[in-house]
Design an enzyme around this catalytic site. Structure first.
Site, mmCIF file in Angstrom:
data_model
loop_
_atom_site.group_PDB
_atom_site.id
_atom_site.type_symbol
_atom_site.label_atom_id
_atom_site.label_comp_id
_atom_site.label_asym_id
_atom_site.label_seq_id
_atom_site.Cartn_x
_atom_site.Cartn_y
_atom_site.Cartn_z
ATOM 1 N N ASP A 1 -5.703 9.436 10.417
ATOM 2 C CA ASP A 1 -4.333 9.024 10.695
ATOM 3 C C ASP A 1 -3.781 9.639 11.970
ATOM 4 O O ASP A 1 -4.069 10.786 12.301
ATOM 5 C CB ASP A 1 -3.419 9.375 9.514
ATOM 6 N N TYR A 52 -10.446 -4.780 4.056
ATOM 7 C CA TYR A 52 -9.476 -4.300 5.030
ATOM 8 C C TYR A 52 -10.231 -4.112 6.333
ATOM 9 O O TYR A 52 -11.032 -3.197 6.458
ATOM 10 C CB TYR A 52 -8.887 -2.976 4.536
ATOM 11 N N GLU A 83 0.865 -1.185 0.000
ATOM 12 C CA GLU A 83 0.000 0.000 0.000
ATOM 13 C C GLU A 83 0.896 1.228 0.000
ATOM 14 O O GLU A 83 1.832 1.312 0.797
ATOM 15 C CB GLU A 83 -0.876 0.044 1.247
#
Lengths: 407, 278
Positions: free
Chosen positions: B61, B176, B50
Site C-alpha cells: 500500500d 482482481y 471492500e
C-alpha cells in the site's frame, strides 16, 4: 542423548522454502514471478563452478578473507574460564560480515542482468556493503533506511553517499529497520522489471533465507578449518548476536550436525524483556511478516510491535525463519542481552583487547561474559565479531557523556 | 461463489453494466464513522464494498492507505471490530457483497478456522489477502473456499500466461486485476493496456474481472469500466475522507458525505461506461 533428533539440521529448507512451519513465500502476486526467477537463477549459479570460483577470488582479493580466528587472551584471563576466540569478521572490507552476502547477491544480480539494486539497512552496515559492491560493479544503488537510524548512524549514511548510493530516509512506522524493509518491498513491487532486491539478512521470502545463509556460511566453514589448525579439534561452543540473524546463521550452519558443539544466539533485550526490546524469540510468537513465517513481536491483534535496541542493526521485531526452527528444534539456545550489558561489553572489549566492536556483536560478548566463567579452561568458545564499532563511536560517546553528567 | 456475489454479478449482467467496487479502510477514522460510511456506500452507487483490515505493515500500500490503517489502529480498530462492522452493516443491507482486504498476520493470529466461522456468520462474502500467493494456498485459501467464502486473487502485469492458470485455479467471486506494477494510489492506469490485459485474463477464466489501482476520477473509472467487469476505487476515497478530517485527524460533520459524494460521482462514471459502449 541422541534420541529424537533429525538426521540432519542442515537439510532445510524444503522445496517450498519451509524450515518446519517457518519460512515460506508470503508476498504479493506482483513479486511472486520474480522470486521464482531468483530461486532458479540462484540454483544455477550455485551449481556453476565458475560462479563459485569468481566469488572466491573476490572474497580473497576484495573482501580480505579468510578473516582471522583470534585467541582473545586478555578477555580469556579476565573472565577466568573458557578459552575465547574471536572470528574477526569485523576486519572484512566495509567493516562487517554483511559484505559476504552482498558479494554473492550482487554477482547473482549481474548474472541476471539487473542494473538497479535496492536494499534496506538498519545500522547501515548492509547498506554500506551494498553501496560498495554497486560502486565496484557500476550498478545503481538505492538504500532505504529508517529516519531514526539515519540520525543515529550518520557515519554510515555519509559512507553510502560517498560510494554513490542514494539513501532514502523512511518516515513511516517506528522509522527503523522494519519500516525500511516495507519501503524497499514497495519499491520492488513498483520497479519489478529492472530491480534486484538485495536483502541483508536471513529473512524474507524463500529463497532469501537459504541464499543469504549459504553466502554467510563461509564464516563457519573457515572457523572449522582455523580451529582445527589452532587446537586440532572442533570448538565446544559458538556465540553470535542476532537481529535477523545472518552472521549467526553463517557461523552456526556448518556446525549444526556436530552435537558436541553448543550453540548460543543472543537477541537484543533493549531496556529489558518486560519493557521495549527486540528479542523476537524471547518475547514473540510465530506470525507472518516480510514474506516469511517466523517469531515476531506483536500484539494480540497480530499488529507488529515496534522493537527497541541500542543497536540499530538488531532493532527488528522479527528473526530469520531458520532460527525460529532451530529454536523449536532445541538445537540452538537463544539468550538475550540488554542495552546496558552490551554497552559494558563494548567498553570492556575496547580496553582489554584493543578492539572496538560494533554494538551488535557487543551483545554476543555480553553473554560470553556470563557463559565463559562457568566453563572449564579447556573449553573452546568462538564469538563472531561480526562488525567493528567505528560507526557507533559518536552514539556511545554521547551516552557516556550523559552518564558522566548524571554521576 | 456466495449467493450474494453470484446475485450481484447476475444483476449487473442483466443491467448491462460493470460493477463499481469501493474500498475503504475499516475503522477509519474511527469505528462509528467508518460504519456510517460503509452504510452510505450502496446508496451512493457502490455495487461491491471492500473493507480494509488495518495492519501495521501494509507492504503493497501507498502512503494514503498506510495512513488510513494507522488512523484506524490508533482509534482502537481490531480484526474483531472489523467483523463487528460487517455484522452491523448486514443488519440493514442483505444484498451488497462485502470483501475483506488486507494482510495475513492478523488472521493467522486470530486463528484461521475461527476467523472463517466468524467472517461467514458476520456476512462477509470474500477475502483478498495481499501476501498469500497461490504457493501458500493451504494457509487460508483452501479453508476459505471450504467454508463457503470467495477467495479473490490479485493478478498483475507480471502474472504471465504461464502463471495465470495457477493464480486462477482457486480464485472465486471475481479476479482482481492490479493494473500497474506498484503500490496502491501510485500511477494512473492506462485504459488500453488494461483492456488487453483483461482480455488476456478472460481467455483463462469465466470469472468477472475487476480492475483496480490507479483509478481516481469518474473519467478514468468510465474508461476502465468500459474494458472490465468492474472498476475498483480505494485511494481516492481514502484521500477524500482524510481531507474532511480536522487538524487532529478526527471525523467532522463533513466526513461521511465527503466519501459518499465522491463515490456517487465515480459511480456515475462507471455507469456511463456501458451507456457509451451500447
Amino acid at each position: 542423548m541422541t534420541t529424537a533428533i533429525p538426521n540432519s539440521y542442515r537439510s532445510g529448507p524444503d522445496e517450498r522454502g519451509h524450515f518446519g512451519i517457518f519460512g515460506g513465500r508470503f508476498v504479493a502476486e506482483t513479486l511472486m514471478p520474480l522470486i521464482l526467477d531468483l530461486e532458479k537463477a540462484y540454483a544455477d549459479a550455485k551449481a556453476d563452478p565458475a560462479f563459485q570460483g569468481e566469488m572466491n577470488s573476490y572474497r580473497t582479493h576484495y573482501v580480505g578473507r579468510p578473516s582471522p580466528l583470534y585467541y582473545a587472551e586478555r578477555l580469556t584471563e579476565h573472565l577466568g574460564g573458557a578459552k575465547i576466540y574471536f572470528k574477526r569478521d569485523e576486519l572484512n572490507h566495509t567493516g562487517s560480515h554483511k559484505v559476504n552476502n552482498v558479494l554473492g547477491q550482487i554477482m547473482l544480480a549481474r548474472r541476471m542482468g539487473k542494473k538497479r539494486i535496492i536494499a534496506e539497512t538498519g545500522a547501515g552496515q548492509h547498506g554500506v556493503a551494498t553501496a560498495t559492491l554497486c560502486a565496484r560493479f557500476g550498478l545503481d544503488c538505492v538504500v532505504y533506511m529508517g529516519a531514526v537510524d539515519v540520525e543515529r548512524q550518520q557515519p554510515n549514511v555519509l559512507r553510502m553517499e560517498m560510494l554513490g548510493a542514494k539513501v532514502i530516509p523512511v518516515q513511516s512506522g517506528a522509522r527503523t529497520l522494519k519500516d525500511a524493509m516495507n519501503e524497499a518491498l514497495r519499491d520492488w513491487v513498483t520497479n519489478v522489471h529492472n530491480t534486484f532486491y538485495c536483502i541483508g539478512t536471513v529473512a524474507g521470502p524463500h529463497p532469501y533465507p537459504m541464499m543469504v545463509r549459504d553466502f554467510q556460511s563461509v564464516i563457519g566453514q573457515e572457523t572449522r578449518t582455523q580451529m582445527q589448525e589452532a587446537e586440532g579439534r572442533l570448538p565446544d561452543s559458538l556465540v553470535a548476536c542476532i537481529g535477523g540473524g545472518s552472521n549467526a546463521m553463517g557461523l552456526f550452519h556448518p556446525f549444526l550436525d556436530d552435537p558436541s558443539v553448543e550453540i548460543f544466539g543472543v537477541e537484543a533485550a533493549g531496556h529489558g524483556l518486560t519493557q521495549l526490546h527486540a528479542a523476537s524469540i524471547a518475547g514473540g510468537r510465530p506470525g507472518v511478516l516480510h514474506g516469511n513465517r517466523t517469531y515476531l513481536l506483536m500484539d494480540d491483534d497480530g499488529q507488529i510491535a515496534e522493537a527497541h535496541s541500542i543497536s540499530a542493526g538488531l532493532d527488528y521485531p522479527g528473526i530469520g525463519p531458520e532460527h525460529s526452527w532451530l529454536h523449536e528444534a532445541k538445537r540452538v539456545t537463544y539468550l538475550s542481552a540488554t542495552d546496558d550489558e552490551a554497552l559494558d561489553a563494548f567498553l570492556l572489549l575496547s580496553r582489554l583487547e584493543g578492539i572496538i566492536p560494533a554494538l551488535e556483536p557487543a551483545h554476543a560478548v555480553a553473554k560470553v561474559m556470563q557463559l565463559a566463567p562457568n566453563k572449564p579452561k579447556d573449553h573452546l568458545m568462538v564469538v563472531n565479531l561480526c562488525g567493528r564499532g567505528d560507526k557507533d563511536v559518536p552514539q556511545v560517546g554521547e551516552i557516556l557523556r550523559k552518564r558522566a553528567k548524571q554521576s | 461463489m456466495t449467493s450474494r456475489m453470484d446475485a450481484r454479478f447476475a444483476q449487473l449482467k442483466s443491467e448491462g453494466r460493470s460493477a463499481f467496487v469501493t474500498f475503504v479502510m475499516g475503522g477509519d477514522p474511527d469505528p462509528e464513522t467508518s460504519l456510517a460510511i460503509v452504510k452510505a456506500l450502496p446508496q451512493a452507487g457502490a455495487d461491491i464494498i471492500e473493507i480494509g483490515m488495518p495492519f501495521t505493515d501494509p507492504m503493497a500500500d501507498g502512503p494514503s492507505i498506510q495512513a488510513a490503517g494507522l488512523r484506524a489502529l490508533k482509534a482502537g480498530m481490531t480484526l474483531r471490530k472489523t467483523l463487528q462492522l460487517v455484522r452491523s452493516f448486514r443488519e440493514g443491507d442483505a444484498a451488497t457483497p462485502i470483501v475483506l482486504m488486507g494482510y495475513y498476520n492478523p488472521i493467522y493470529i486470530y486463528g484461521v478456522d475461527k476467523f472463517l466461522d466468524d467472517a461467514k456468520s458476520a456476512g462477509v462474502d470474500g477475502l483478498i489477502i495481499v501476501d498469500l500467493p497461490p504457493e501458500e494456498d493451504d494457509e487460508l485459501c483452501i479453508p476459505a473456499l471450504k467454508a463457503g467464502l470467495n477467495f479473490i486473487r490479485l493478478a498483475t502485469p507480471t502474472t504471465d500466461d504461464k502463471r495465470l492458470p495457477a493464480v486462477l485455479a482457486n480464485t472465486s467471486g471475481f479476479v482482481y486485476y492490479v493494473s500497474i506494477t506498484g503500490i496502491t494510489g501510485a500511477a494512473a492506469a492506462d485504459s488500453s493496456a488494461v483492456g488487453s490485459a483483461v482480455a488476456r485474463i478472460k481467455r483463462h477464466t469465466a470469472l468477472p474481472v475487476c480492475v483496480g489501482f490507479g483509478i481516481r476520477t469518474p473519467e478514468t473509472a468510465r474508461a476502465i469500466a468500459a474494458h472490465a467487469d468492474g472498476a475498483v476505487v480505494g485511494t481516492a476515497l481514502v484521500d477524500a475522507l482524510k481531507a474532511s478530517l480536522d487538524a487532529e485527524g478526527r471525523a467532522t460533520a463533513k466526513t461521511v458525505n465527503a466519501v459518499a459524494d465522491l463515490a456517487a460521482a465515480l459511480a456515475q462514471g462507471v455507469r456511463g461506461a456501458q451507456q457509451a459502449a451500447e
